[in-house]
Write a protein that holds these residues in place. Structure first.
Motif, PDB file in Angstrom:
ATOM      1  N   LEU A  90       1.715   1.701  -3.564  1.00 50.89           N
ATOM      2  CA  LEU A  90       0.802   2.136  -4.275  1.00 50.89           C
ATOM      3  C   LEU A  90       0.393   3.706  -4.054  1.00 50.89           C
ATOM      4  CD1 LEU A  90      -2.164  -0.630  -4.142  1.00 50.89           C
ATOM      5  CD2 LEU A  90      -1.327   0.628  -6.105  1.00 50.89           C
ATOM      6  N   ALA A  91       0.662   4.098  -2.639  1.00 55.14           N
ATOM      7  CA  ALA A  91       0.356   5.576  -2.352  1.00 55.14           C
ATOM      8  C   ALA A  91       1.301   6.316  -3.244  1.00 55.14           C
ATOM      9  CB  ALA A  91       0.582   5.762  -0.614  1.00 55.14           C
ATOM     10  N   GLN A 149       0.920  -1.201   0.002  1.00 53.62           N
ATOM     11  CA  GLN A 149       0.034   0.098   0.076  1.00 53.62           C
ATOM     12  C   GLN A 149       1.079   1.214  -0.042  1.00 53.62           C
ATOM     13  OE1 GLN A 149      -2.373  -1.174   3.400  1.00 53.62           O
ATOM     14  NE2 GLN A 149      -4.217  -1.554   1.878  1.00 53.62           N
ATOM     15  N   GLY A 168     -10.155   2.858  -0.691  1.00 55.20           N
ATOM     16  CA  GLY A 168     -10.453   1.512  -0.200  1.00 55.20           C
ATOM     17  C   GLY A 168      -9.284   0.747  -0.254  1.00 55.20           C
ATOM     18  N   LEU A 169      -8.635   0.926  -1.354  1.00 58.09           N
ATOM     19  CA  LEU A 169      -7.232   0.075  -1.897  1.00 58.09           C
ATOM     20  C   LEU A 169      -6.259   0.338  -1.094  1.00 58.09           C
ATOM     21  CD1 LEU A 169      -6.164  -1.719  -4.024  1.00 58.09           C
ATOM     22  CD2 LEU A 169      -5.374   0.392  -5.152  1.00 58.09           C
ATOM     23  N   LEU A 170      -6.174   1.646  -0.464  1.00 56.79           N
ATOM     24  CA  LEU A 170      -4.959   2.231   0.451  1.00 56.79           C
ATOM     25  C   LEU A 170      -5.363   1.905   1.715  1.00 56.79           C
ATOM     26  CD1 LEU A 170      -3.890   5.549  -1.342  1.00 56.79           C
ATOM     27  CD2 LEU A 170      -2.953   3.427  -1.605  1.00 56.79           C
ATOM     28  N   GLN A 171      -6.500   1.987   2.162  1.00 57.05           N
ATOM     29  CA  GLN A 171      -7.105   1.916   3.468  1.00 57.05           C
ATOM     30  C   GLN A 171      -7.294   0.385   4.000  1.00 57.05           C
ATOM     31  OE1 GLN A 171      -7.239   4.287   5.731  1.00 57.05           O
ATOM     32  NE2 GLN A 171      -7.878   2.904   7.266  1.00 57.05           N
ATOM     33  N   ARG A 172      -7.866  -0.255   3.436  1.00 59.91           N
ATOM     34  CA  ARG A 172      -8.066  -1.689   4.002  1.00 59.91           C
ATOM     35  C   ARG A 172      -6.813  -2.525   3.951  1.00 59.91           C
ATOM     36  NH1 ARG A 172     -13.772  -2.423   4.112  1.00 59.91           N
ATOM     37  NH2 ARG A 172     -12.994  -4.118   5.479  1.00 59.91           N
ATOM     38  N   LEU A 212      -9.958   4.043  -4.581  1.00 59.61           N
ATOM     39  CA  LEU A 212      -8.623   4.613  -4.276  1.00 59.61           C
ATOM     40  C   LEU A 212      -8.420   4.585  -2.830  1.00 59.61           C
ATOM     41  CD1 LEU A 212      -5.755   5.101  -5.242  1.00 59.61           C
ATOM     42  CD2 LEU A 212      -6.365   7.502  -5.090  1.00 59.61           C
ATOM     43  N   VAL A 268       0.605   6.460  -6.839  1.00 61.37           N
ATOM     44  CA  VAL A 268      -0.597   7.202  -7.058  1.00 61.37           C
ATOM     45  C   VAL A 268      -0.312   8.948  -6.972  1.00 61.37           C
ATOM     46  CG1 VAL A 268      -2.987   7.821  -6.291  1.00 61.37           C
ATOM     47  CG2 VAL A 268      -2.287   5.657  -6.355  1.00 61.37           C
ATOM     48  N   MET A 317      -9.350  -5.351  -0.630  1.00 65.65           N
ATOM     49  CA  MET A 317      -8.474  -4.465  -1.693  1.00 65.65           C
ATOM     50  C   MET A 317      -8.802  -4.736  -2.929  1.00 65.65           C
ATOM     51  SD  MET A 317      -4.722  -4.328  -0.071  1.00 65.65           S
ATOM     52  CE  MET A 317      -4.041  -3.544  -1.162  1.00 65.65           C
TER      53      MET A 317
END
Lengths: 631, 102
Positions: free
Chosen positions: A610-611, A607, B21-25, B19, A614, B31
């Motif tokens: 990914l962050a 993640q 949800g993808l970064l948070q979960r 986005l 993005v 995800m």
């Protein structure tokens, strides 16, 4: 290839074969090593004997060469052998003395853990010296010149586990190297000027093709090498220190090999040097000063080997004087007789040292030296020759030198040389009387004590006999060699048909009187009843320390050259360890730390990646929108 | 506000929720669901923009259907990977799958 050339090659390469055989296969077999070395040098001796018989003919000169690495238009480097009376006689002397030393060493070095290595190095030394003597080309001569230096380095530092021999070996190597730099430059200048370095052509070119100025420069440069090798002038201080090596090595080093190489070179290139008379005059005076200076040092030394070392320096100076005065025959004659009696002196000194386990003459005299018959005979015969007592070899050759000096050297030089002869007689007498014991009270006590302890054990062993044989042979030779003067004169100076090496006249009487005076003074001070056994120079503390410490030359070198060199090498070491190593270490450390810091970004969390992706894409998009479309 | 802005605003909202949800979960399956939302936003964009650009609206719709197929394939692949991860580690928390870090 003719017979003499084959003999020369055989004489030169057999010792190398023996050396390689010993150092590779016989490291743990002492008896086989000694036998191999002695067999090798015996072959050499036979071959050089053949050379003397065939080549030592007045005016003969055989040159056999093979081109080595021919370069079109480049310098012609040919390697080969140059046979004439000089090289044949010198090769014979080298092989003979080496054989004597090898036989002697069987007794002297017995039981030494490095015995095979010792013989390997001795054979290597013989090969290097024979190669030097027979070389046809100055460049080839230089190669063997350096090999001689290497071999003597190995032998002086033979007991390298102890600090003193290791330091002495290093000193010998470095000090001779100072002169060798000049030698190398001289050879390079010659090759540049002539494109060739074959000895007969050099000598011929010296008076015809070369400019006189260049000849002088080259002569000075070559003489630098001679001065270093033959321990003359300012570069002699390595020789007394070289006494740290085994005694037979000193015998070899001082008579026929190492130090004789310099004198031999001057004799070899005598025609060349003769074209630079001013340089020869300089050499004459340098040799005179060296002869007198080293004689004063010999007067106060207490170590028998140091006395002999100083006497070698002094006698080498006499040879160079004779050569500088223009007489090859006298110089080479003195070299030959000196090789005989100096080897004899060292070998007999070795007998005493082996017996008393001390180099100090006063200590030796307390261990009943008179019982060692061979040693006594050798010491007395050798010292008589060194002093120049009438029927011995030294008398004739020294007279020949003085005659040569009287002819062309000038009156002052002659007078100084005679003074040197008187000093030589004095220190020779002092050495004999001190070593064999005077009538001092301390000796009486030592004698009465010694007689009880030593009586049963003194029976000559195998080793003692091996040591005695060469000493006795050389003693006999000392009596005979002197009559070979005309033989040398006829072969080495054929153009001077009527040159007499020696004629009896006022000059000879004066020299004899001075020698007698020197001997009488030493008798008065060291031998007569109630003699003080302390020389006149030793009684003055200032003179004693001045003479005893090489005229403070070592201190001068320590305070100047050695200190600066050490400081420079310290600075270089600091530069190397701190600056250069520091830079590369810094780069390596920076890379490692940079890697560690960057590795923190790779945390393994999808993640986070990914962050990052993005945000970068968003930033790019915003940037693209703000800058607008491309024109 | 035009209809186009409304469509695109809806698409942005859908993409933003995905986005987030993808970064948070932390659960891999959650995800994957969030990723499907983002893919749906892309499909809406394709349909809307094809129509508004004056092209044949059928082309955009066909493309949207292809995208749905691709999403299905991707989901099948992702789910099978998650099953394998669950078998090996007994969890599908994304923070435990970090063995390849530098």
């Amino acid at each position: 290839m003719s017979g003499p050339v084959l003999a020369a090659l055989l004489a030169q390469w057999t010792p190398l074969a023996a050396s390689a055989l010993i150092l590779v296969f016989l490291r743990s077999r002492p008896a086989a090593a000694a036998a191999t070395a002695i067999a090798g040098i015996t072959v050499s001796l036979a071959a050089t004997g053949l050379l003397v018989a065939q080549v030592a003919v007045p005016g003969l000169s055989v040159l056999a060469e093979a081109e080595w690495l021919p370069v079109h238009g480049g310098p012609g480097l040919a390697f080969g052998v140059l046979l004439d009376p000089l090289s044949a006689l010198m090769a014979f002397v080298v092989a003979f003395i080496t054989l004597a030393v090898m036989v002697y060493s069987v007794g002297y070095m017995r039981g030494d853990p490095g015995f095979p290595r010792y013989y390997g190095f001795l054979a290597l030394f013989a090969w290097a010296m024979l190669g030097l003597v027979l070389a046809s080309n100055l460049l080839q001569l230089l190669v063997f010149w350096e090999l001689v230096g290497l071999a003597s380095f190995l032998l002086i530092g033979f007991w390298f586990e102890r600090p003193a021999p290791a330091a002495a070996a290093r000193k010998a190597f470095l000090m001779t190297r100072v002169g060798d730099v000049g030698f190398l430059l001289g050879v390079l200048l010659l090759i540049r000027a002539l494109g060739i370095a074959t000895i007969p052509e050099l000598i011929e070119a010296a008076t015809t093709r070369l400019e006189p100025g260049l000849v002088q420069v080259v002569a000075v440069l070559l003489l630098m090498g001679v001065i270093g090798k033959s321990a003359q002038g300012p570069l002699f201080t390595w020789l007394p220190d070289a006494m740290e090596g085994p005694t037979p090595v000193s015998a070899l080093l001082h008579s026929a090999t190492m130090v004789a190489a310099g004198v031999f070179l001057v004799a070899r290139l005598h025609g060349f040097f003769a074209a630079a008379p001013a340089v020869m005059q300089g050499l004459l005076w340098l040799a005179l000063v060296t002869a007198l200076a080293s004689a004063t040092m010999a007067m106060v030394a207490g170590d028998i080997k140091r006395v002999l070392a100083y006497s070698s320096i002094s006698q080498l100076s006499y040879m160079l004087m004779a050569l500088a005065a223009g007489s090859v025959a006298a110089g080479f004659f003195h070299l030959t007789t000196h090789a005989g009696f100096k080897a004899l002196l060292f070998l007999s000194a070795g007998i005493f040292i082996h017996h008393a386990h001390s180099n100090d003459m006063r200590e030796i005299s307390e261990h009943e030296p008179l019982k060692l018959t061979a040693g006594v005979v050798g010491l007395v015969a050798g010292a008589s020759a060194l002093a120049g007592v009438v029927p011995t070899a030294g008398y004739f050759s020294k007279e020949a030198v003085l005659t040569a000096l009287g002819g062309t050297g000038g009156r002052v030089a002659l007078a100084l040389a005679m003074l040197g002869a008187a000093l030589t007689a004095y220190y020779s007498g002092r050495m004999v009387f001190l070593t064999l014991g005077g009538r001092s009270p301390s000796r009486q006590v030592a004698k009465s004590l010694g007689e009880e302890t030593h009586r049963h054990e003194h029976r000559p062993s195998y080793g003692d006999r091996m040591m005695a044989a060469p000493v006795l042979v050389l003693s006999a030779l000392t009596l005979v060699l002197g009559y070979l003067g005309p033989f040398f004169a006829a072969r080495l100076s054929p153009e001077a048909e009527h040159e007499e090496l020696f004629h009896f006249g006022a000059q000879a009487v004066t020299a004899l009187a001075l020698v007698t005076a020197g001997l009488a003074l030493s008798w008065w001070e060291f031998r007569r009843a109630l003699a003080p056994r302390v020389g006149f120079a030793e009684r003055v503390p200032a003179l004693r320390s001045f003479f005893g410490e090489n005229w403070y030359l070592d201190r001068l070198y320590d305070a100047t050259v050695v200190r600066w060199t050490v400081a420079l090498s310290r600075a270089a070491k600091w530069n190397d360890h701190t600056v250069l190593d520091g830079a590369s270490d810094g780069v390596a450390r920076g890379t490692v730390w940079g890697g560690r810091i960057l590795a923190m970004v790779q945390n393994g969390y999808v993640q986070a990646y990914l962050a990052a992706v993005v945000s970068v894409v968003a930033a790019l998009g915003i940037w693209l929108v703000r800058t607008g479309p491309r024109p | 506000m035009t209809a186009l802005a409304a469509y695109l605003g809806f698409s942005v909202l859908l993409f933003g929720i995905g986005l987030y949800g993808l970064l948070q979960r932390r659960s891999l399956i959650a995800m994957l669901i969030a990723l499907e939302l983002m893919l749906a936003a892309v499909a809406v964009n394709v349909v809307v923009l094809t129509t508004y650009a004056g092209r044949d609206p059928g082309a955009g719709q066909v493309m949207a259907l292809v995208l749905v197929g691709v999403a299905a394939a991707e989901t099948a692949l992702g789910l099978s990977l998650f099953v394998a991860i669950h078998r090996a580690q007994a969890t599908i928390d994304v923070e435990t799958v970090s063995e390849l870090k530098g």
